[in-house]
Design an enzyme around this catalytic site. Structure first.
Site, short mmCIF file in Angstrom:
data_model
loop_
_atom_site.label_atom_id
_atom_site.label_comp_id
_atom_site.label_asym_id
_atom_site.label_seq_id
_atom_site.Cartn_x
_atom_site.Cartn_y
_atom_site.Cartn_z
N TYR A 1 7.94 97.82 99.37
CA TYR A 1 8.35 96.69 99.80
C TYR A 1 9.90 96.41 99.40
CZ TYR A 1 4.42 94.79 101.20
OH TYR A 1 2.94 95.15 101.80
N LEU A 2 10.68 96.31 100.44
CA LEU A 2 12.23 96.15 100.39
C LEU A 2 12.87 95.04 99.96
CD1 LEU A 2 12.98 98.74 102.72
CD2 LEU A 2 13.18 99.15 100.61
#
Length: 156
Positions: A30-31
């Site tokens: 996840y960013l």
């Protein structure tokens, strides 16, 4: 835009393995992941990558946008991962005309096995496979974004 409608269950036995078909190695990270919004990169079998944006409260239905991205870009973006990089093998398992995606987690999440069923149908409990355990749909601690940020839930 697509609507994602899914149910999630903990898996309580290996009885699904005899029905398993195709499998895919997945590495995802996840960013960003906050308050019903997430930005995820997923690499499949080390050969293709997609960027996915999800919006909506944790539950059965969320808005989802997915775009293919160059593998090299995905590999480079991993440096910016928030929390754990999730490693899992996804198995397709057919049961009563539905396809369940059984995710067997590895690495820091080893031991966790979750089945997802994407369908708008309301399937009665009697028609669900016997290898499914507790339904965790809507339990945000079992969503991949939460697993990446917080690790294994205490109740797993």
């Amino acid at each position: 835009m697509a609507k994602e409608i899914e149910r999630k269950f903990l898996v309580t036995s290996d009885d699904w393995r005899g029905q398993a078909g195709a499998k895919t190695a997945i590495r995802q990270f996840y960013l960003a992941a906050v308050n019903g919004r997430s930005l995820r990169v997923r690499i499949r079998d080390g050969s293709s990558a997609v960027l996915t944006l999800k919006f909506g409260a944790h539950g059965r239905e969320r808005d989802e946008f997915e775009y293919p991205i160059p593998l090299a870009d995905a590999e480079e973006m991993q440096e910016f991962a928030v929390g754990l990089v999730i490693e899992k093998t996804r198995h397709e398992v057919r049961h009563n005309g539905y396809v369940y995606e059984v995710d067997v987690f590895a690495g820091a999440l080893a031991g966790l096995v979750i089945a997802e069923l994407e369908t708008p149908d309301d399937i009665p409990v009697a028609k669900l496979p016997l290898w499914l355990g507790r339904e965790v749909t809507g339990d945000s601690s079992f969503y991949n974004a939460s697993l990446a940020r917080n690790g294994l839930p205490v109740a797993a």
